[in-house]
Design a protein around this motif. Structure first.
Motif, PDB file in Angstrom:
ATOM      1  N   VAL A 136      -2.976   2.242   7.085  1.00 45.49           N
ATOM      2  CA  VAL A 136      -4.397   2.567   6.899  1.00 45.49           C
ATOM      3  C   VAL A 136      -4.676   2.838   5.430  1.00 45.49           C
ATOM      4  CG1 VAL A 136      -6.217   4.201   7.449  1.00 45.49           C
ATOM      5  CG2 VAL A 136      -4.653   3.455   9.251  1.00 45.49           C
ATOM      6  N   ARG A 137      -3.862   3.656   4.803  1.00 44.36           N
ATOM      7  CA  ARG A 137      -4.067   3.973   3.386  1.00 44.36           C
ATOM      8  C   ARG A 137      -4.029   2.707   2.529  1.00 44.36           C
ATOM      9  NH1 ARG A 137      -0.151   8.095   4.855  1.00 44.36           N
ATOM     10  NH2 ARG A 137      -1.194  10.128   5.076  1.00 44.36           N
ATOM     11  N   SER A 138      -3.060   1.831   2.822  1.00 41.94           N
ATOM     12  CA  SER A 138      -2.945   0.605   2.046  1.00 41.94           C
ATOM     13  C   SER A 138      -4.173  -0.281   2.198  1.00 41.94           C
ATOM     14  CB  SER A 138      -1.681  -0.155   2.492  1.00 41.94           C
ATOM     15  OG  SER A 138      -1.564  -1.394   1.834  1.00 41.94           O
ATOM     16  N   ASP A 139      -4.635  -0.435   3.437  1.00 37.91           N
ATOM     17  CA  ASP A 139      -5.782  -1.292   3.683  1.00 37.91           C
ATOM     18  C   ASP A 139      -7.065  -0.729   3.064  1.00 37.91           C
ATOM     19  OD1 ASP A 139      -4.140  -2.947   5.072  1.00 37.91           O
ATOM     20  OD2 ASP A 139      -4.881  -2.435   7.070  1.00 37.91           O
ATOM     21  N   LEU A 140      -7.128   0.609   2.977  1.00 42.14           N
ATOM     22  CA  LEU A 140      -8.307   1.238   2.399  1.00 42.14           C
ATOM     23  C   LEU A 140      -8.203   1.418   0.891  1.00 42.14           C
ATOM     24  CD1 LEU A 140      -9.043   4.000   5.090  1.00 42.14           C
ATOM     25  CD2 LEU A 140     -10.121   1.746   4.834  1.00 42.14           C
ATOM     26  N   GLY A 141      -7.055   1.007   0.338  1.00 44.12           N
ATOM     27  CA  GLY A 141      -6.858   1.100  -1.104  1.00 44.12           C
ATOM     28  C   GLY A 141      -6.572   2.482  -1.616  1.00 44.12           C
ATOM     29  N   HIS A 142      -6.007   3.331  -0.737  1.00 46.82           N
ATOM     30  CA  HIS A 142      -5.694   4.698  -1.136  1.00 46.82           C
ATOM     31  C   HIS A 142      -4.294   4.800  -1.718  1.00 46.82           C
ATOM     32  CE1 HIS A 142      -8.835   6.340   1.935  1.00 46.82           C
ATOM     33  NE2 HIS A 142      -9.376   5.756   0.892  1.00 46.82           N
TER      34      HIS A 142
ATOM     35  N   LYS B  37       0.179  12.138  -0.546  1.00 44.84           N
ATOM     36  CA  LYS B  37      -0.619  11.070   0.064  1.00 44.84           C
ATOM     37  C   LYS B  37      -1.934  11.641   0.608  1.00 44.84           C
ATOM     38  CE  LYS B  37       3.340   8.202   1.402  1.00 44.84           C
ATOM     39  NZ  LYS B  37       4.067   7.544   2.525  1.00 44.84           N
ATOM     40  N   PRO B  38      -3.027  10.897   0.496  1.00 39.75           N
ATOM     41  CA  PRO B  38      -4.304  11.397   1.010  1.00 39.75           C
ATOM     42  C   PRO B  38      -4.310  11.485   2.533  1.00 39.75           C
ATOM     43  CG  PRO B  38      -4.526   9.118   0.314  1.00 39.75           C
ATOM     44  CD  PRO B  38      -3.161   9.562  -0.135  1.00 39.75           C
TER      45      PRO B  38
ATOM     46  N   PRO C 182     -14.810   2.922  11.343  1.00 39.41           N
ATOM     47  CA  PRO C 182     -13.861   2.210  10.474  1.00 39.41           C
ATOM     48  C   PRO C 182     -12.567   1.812  11.178  1.00 39.41           C
ATOM     49  CG  PRO C 182     -14.824   4.066   9.314  1.00 39.41           C
ATOM     50  CD  PRO C 182     -15.284   4.173  10.732  1.00 39.41           C
ATOM     51  N   ALA C 183     -12.066   2.675  12.059  1.00 38.75           N
ATOM     52  CA  ALA C 183     -10.813   2.363  12.754  1.00 38.75           C
ATOM     53  C   ALA C 183     -10.928   1.093  13.573  1.00 38.75           C
ATOM     54  CB  ALA C 183     -10.414   3.532  13.651  1.00 38.75           C
ATOM     55  N   VAL C 184     -12.100   0.888  14.172  1.00 34.99           N
ATOM     56  CA  VAL C 184     -12.316  -0.299  14.992  1.00 34.99           C
ATOM     57  C   VAL C 184     -12.561  -1.515  14.104  1.00 34.99           C
ATOM     58  CG1 VAL C 184     -13.682  -1.294  16.859  1.00 34.99           C
ATOM     59  CG2 VAL C 184     -13.299   1.186  16.777  1.00 34.99           C
TER      60      VAL C 184
END
Length: 273
Positions: A267-273, A151-152, A231-233
């Motif tokens: 986070v990874r899912s939302d960012l498409g990672h 995972k990234p 980005p987190a916010v």
């Protein structure tokens, strides 16, 4: 003949060893003692030794100001559990000069915490159970590592406190928990163990996630003005982690790992990672 019979009757009591007397000088060593099967042997603990709950019933002989050496000596411990780097070195050295056995604990990972449990278990009445507990922790850690493989990394900021704004560097707790979940600490290279940072320093590093202990309120007020820059916010990736699980190198930290890994995956899912 009568005297001989009396002596025979007394032999079992004479041969029976006194229970091991143990004193813990930090909250995390108190938890590790219970995990290792030494809970019934504890005669005193440090302040803030609040888990398991029965530890609260024990006398307290140490706090952030130091160790009550006189009281420790009076309690005649066979073994003292100390936090290397947390308890004062001079006071620990004094206990050793007095002939008291000191077990030093300063786990830098949950693997090392498991090692501590196994070692402490050798003083318990059930060392095999302590070893099994340690092996269970090691297996749980390996399961996490396997699940996270490939995972990234996720750049994150851990907000230890807000006034002042503190975090940790890459060599100090709770860094090992975030490492297990593929977290990339934006202040990992700081020379200070727990650096004080500015909001601007966080903003320019653009973390994809912000974590904070649930003992504090969600830091929305501090970060809301920076939604266009962090980005987190912007993506509402600000997560609380249970402080009681996060702050100590004990098996309960595995529950914090579950929280952190779940957040990282989101986070990874939302960012498409």
């Amino acid at each position: 003949m009568f005297r001989f019979l009396v002596l025979l009757l007394c032999l079992p009591a004479m041969a029976m060893a006194e229970p091991l007397r143990v004193i813990s000088l930090s909250p995390h060593t108190t938890e590790l003692a219970y995990e290792a099967g030494l809970g019934d042997n504890l005669v005193a603990v440090s302040a803030h030794s609040d888990y398991p709950p029965e530890a609260l019933e024990l006398e307290q002989v140490a706090n952030y100001r130091g160790i009550n050496i006189e009281r420790v000596v009076t309690l005649k411990p066979d073994l003292v559990l100390a936090w290397k780097g947390g308890n004062p070195d001079k006071e620990l050295a004094k206990l050793e000069r007095l002939g008291i056995k000191v077990f030093y604990s300063n786990p830098h990972s949950l693997y090392e915490a498991a090692d501590n449990i196994e070692k402490l278990g050798k003083w318990s009445d059930a060392p095999d159970l302590a070893k099994q507990r340690a092996d269970d922790i090691r297996q749980a850690l390996q399961n996490v590592e396997q699940a996270q493989e490939g995972k990234p990394e996720v750049a994150y900021f851990y907000q230890l406190s807000d006034t002042p704004l503190l975090t940790n560097n890459g060599d100090h707790w709770p860094q090992p928990l975030f490492d297990l979940c593929g977290g990339k600490n934006i202040f990992a290279n700081s020379s200070a163990p727990y650096p004080q940072v500015s909001v601007e320093q966080v903003v320019v590093r653009k973390p994809d996630a912000i974590f904070y202990p649930n003992t504090r309120e969600k830091p929305e007020a501090l970060w809301s003005a920076w939604a266009d820059y962090v980005p987190a916010v912007k993506n509402d990736h600000i997560y609380s982690v249970t402080g009681d699980w996060l702050n100590r190198p004990t098996p309960r930290a595995l529950k914090a790992v579950e929280q952190i890994c779940a957040a990282m995956d989101k986070v990874r899912s939302d960012l498409g990672h």
